[in-house]
Design a protein around this motif. Structure first.
Motif, short mmCIF file in Angstrom:
data_model
loop_
_atom_site.label_atom_id
_atom_site.label_comp_id
_atom_site.label_asym_id
_atom_site.label_seq_id
_atom_site.Cartn_x
_atom_site.Cartn_y
_atom_site.Cartn_z
N LEU A 1 0.83 -1.21 0.00
CA LEU A 1 0.00 0.00 0.00
C LEU A 1 0.87 1.26 0.00
N THR A 2 1.96 1.22 0.77
CA THR A 2 2.88 2.38 0.78
C THR A 2 3.46 2.57 -0.61
N TRP A 3 3.84 1.47 -1.23
CA TRP A 3 4.35 1.49 -2.61
C TRP A 3 3.36 2.25 -3.50
N PHE A 4 2.09 1.86 -3.41
CA PHE A 4 1.06 2.50 -4.23
C PHE A 4 0.89 3.98 -3.84
N HIS A 5 0.77 4.23 -2.54
CA HIS A 5 0.42 5.59 -2.09
C HIS A 5 1.54 6.59 -2.35
N TRP A 6 2.79 6.18 -2.08
CA TRP A 6 3.90 7.11 -2.33
C TRP A 6 4.11 7.31 -3.83
N GLY A 7 3.85 6.26 -4.62
CA GLY A 7 3.94 6.42 -6.07
C GLY A 7 2.85 7.36 -6.57
N GLN A 8 1.66 7.21 -5.99
CA GLN A 8 0.50 8.05 -6.35
C GLN A 8 0.83 9.53 -6.07
N GLY A 9 1.48 9.81 -4.93
CA GLY A 9 1.81 11.19 -4.57
C GLY A 9 2.81 11.79 -5.54
N ALA B 1 3.40 10.84 -8.60
CA ALA B 1 2.83 10.95 -9.95
C ALA B 1 2.06 12.25 -10.08
N PHE B 2 1.32 12.61 -9.03
CA PHE B 2 0.57 13.87 -9.09
C PHE B 2 1.54 15.05 -9.18
N ALA B 3 2.57 15.03 -8.31
CA ALA B 3 3.52 16.16 -8.28
C ALA B 3 4.24 16.27 -9.63
N SER B 4 4.54 15.14 -10.23
CA SER B 4 5.24 15.20 -11.52
C SER B 4 4.34 15.78 -12.61
N LEU C 1 9.92 14.92 4.45
CA LEU C 1 10.36 16.05 3.63
C LEU C 1 10.09 15.88 2.14
N TRP C 2 9.71 14.71 1.72
CA TRP C 2 9.43 14.51 0.29
C TRP C 2 7.92 14.29 0.11
N HIS C 3 7.44 13.13 0.55
CA HIS C 3 6.01 12.81 0.34
C HIS C 3 5.09 13.82 1.04
N SER C 4 5.33 14.04 2.33
CA SER C 4 4.39 14.88 3.09
C SER C 4 4.45 16.33 2.63
N LEU C 5 5.65 16.83 2.35
CA LEU C 5 5.78 18.23 1.92
C LEU C 5 5.00 18.47 0.62
N ARG C 6 5.12 17.54 -0.33
CA ARG C 6 4.38 17.70 -1.59
C ARG C 6 2.87 17.67 -1.32
N HIS C 7 2.45 16.78 -0.41
CA HIS C 7 1.02 16.68 -0.13
C HIS C 7 0.51 17.96 0.56
N ILE C 8 1.35 18.57 1.41
CA ILE C 8 0.94 19.79 2.10
C ILE C 8 0.77 20.94 1.08
N MET D 1 -9.42 9.98 -4.11
CA MET D 1 -10.55 10.89 -4.41
C MET D 1 -10.03 12.22 -4.96
N MET D 2 -8.95 12.72 -4.34
CA MET D 2 -8.36 13.97 -4.83
C MET D 2 -7.84 13.78 -6.25
N ASP D 3 -7.14 12.65 -6.49
CA ASP D 3 -6.61 12.38 -7.83
C ASP D 3 -7.73 12.40 -8.85
#
Ligand code: BCR
Ligand code: FE2
Length: 371
Positions: free
Chosen positions: A123-131, A133-136, A258-265, A345-347
């Motif tokens: 799930l982490t694999w999916f979720h961090w990849g999902q984050g 992908a959006f930022a890219s 500093l990577w995943h959470s910062l982008r999400h914020i 849902m956001m995606d």
């Protein structure tokens, strides 16, 4: 201009302004993190020993800064996506989702801790990849087309989840033991057959090359496509180097906060109307303070749940910082399932709106938003 074109134009301009905020965030927030990540990787590759206690610091700080709080506004997301004020009708379903899915994950840990751990990694694999992908996609405002929409998150999520397994299998096994022991799971041996490590390494390389080629193909001839491609390739190389050189508890803890959470914020803050000026002007101190303040009460509730878990499980763990990290990861795994649903849902909502407007080169964000 007709009535029917005006709203679309307004939405396009708002999206263009958002893309400019992402560009500024990349320059002013993400690049300094890249530099830190690179410096640490070079130091570790050169043999710099990192004291064990220090390796837990990012996870510990992440309890109150960026990491745990990054999901603590999930209950406001439906209202923010709809551009409305939150009400009981928009908040209650999210609380319900957290309750039902959180309890289901907790039950899985009790019934089969090893399956729960493997599920958590997947799930982490999916979720961090999902984050990522959006930022890219926010580099140019494009929409990820098939098959890149699958390949890109697959690769990005694999970097923090698979590279440490190849480079540091013993630590991976210790973390597995720390999370499962409280539920009666076994600690596996800390080795991985050389053939498996090699196969995983080759698989990662093939995936990285395939995604780079797909990215190049999809972005060919688009505005800013070449630069965006280079930026993504550089990020993949940097993360691969980082996760193969830096001790994994430190590396994953830094990446999480500093990577995943910062982008999400940044992504969440763009949905907060009160932050549009500070974001347009790059006043990150205000943005991060407001986010932290808003997230504080719910982060506090999550910390209380964590304290309850510590109380219930500590006696059954190995103790020490690794035992505490194990319990924290169990809590995170229960929060990650509903959190991933909210981000999906956001995606969905934001994917439908994006892809129309290339980021203008000459405007600044407030001009675009006011136009
Ligand atoms: C809203 C809400 C809330 C809150 C929420 C929150 C606060 C969330 C969060 C969320 C989150 C916060 C999420 C997270 C995520 C994370 C993750 C997903 C992580 C992972 C990690 C891992 C998996 C790792 C591992 C490792 C290590 C560490 C080392 C070595 C190796 C390995 C890789 C194994 C509550 C419940 C109160 C209520 C209801 C509503
Ligand atoms: Fe997240």
């Amino acid at each position: 201009m007709t009535d029917t074109t005006e709203p679309a134009d307004a939405a396009d301009l708002a999206e263009a302004a958002d893309l400019l905020v992402w560009r500024r965030a990349r320059r002013q927030l993400f690049v300094p993190v890249d530099i830190l990540v690179l410096a640490l990787s070079v130091a570790c590759a050169a043999g710099l020993p990192i004291p064990e206690a220090l390796q837990y610091v990012p996870f510990a700080l992440g309890l109150v800064v960026f990491g745990l709080p990054h999901g603590a506004l999930d209950h406001l997301v439906p209202a923010r996506l709809a551009g409305r004020r939150p009400t009981v009708a928009t908040v209650a379903p999210v609380v319900g989702l957290y309750l039902v899915l959180g309890v289901a994950v907790a039950a899985l840990w009790v019934v089969s801790p090893t399956v729960a751990f493997v599920f958590f990694i997947a799930l982490t694999w999916f979720h961090w990849g999902q984050g990522d992908a959006f930022a890219s996609a926010r580099r140019t405002g494009e929409r990820l087309g098939w098959p890149r929409a699958i390949g890109f998150p697959l690769l990005r999520g694999a970097l923090p989840m698979v590279v440490p397994l190849i480079a540091f299998p013993a630590t991976y096994a210790v973390v597995l033991g720390a999370t499962t022991r409280a539920f009666g799971g076994d600690s596996p041996s800390g080795t991985l057959a050389p053939g498996i490590r090699l196969a995983l390494g080759v698989g990662m390389l093939v995936l990285a090359i395939t995604v780079a080629l797909l990215d190049a193909w999809e972005r060919r001839g688009t505005a800013g496509g070449r630069r965006a491609w280079l930026g993504d390739v550089a990020e993949v190389a940097l993360l691969a180097y980082f996760f193969s050189t830096v001790p994994p508890v430190l590396a994953v803890g830094l990446y999480f906060a500093l990577w995943h959470s910062l982008r999400h914020i940044v992504r969440l803050s763009l949905l907060d109307p009160a932050l549009s000026r500070p974001l347009d002007e790059g006043r990150w101190g205000i943005v991060l303070l407001r986010f932290s303040g808003q997230a504080a009460p719910v982060t506090g509730i999550a910390l209380l749940i964590l304290a309850g878990l510590f109380f219930a499980l500590t006696a059954r763990t190995s103790g020490g910082p690794m035992g505490l990290l194990g319990i924290y990861l169990v809590l995170i795994s229960a929060l990650t399932v509903p959190h991933t649903v909210i981000v999906a849902m956001m995606d969905h909502a934001q994917g439908r709106r994006s892809g129309r407007t290339p980021a203008p080169e000459h405007l600044d964000a407030s001009t675009a938003r006011d136009a």
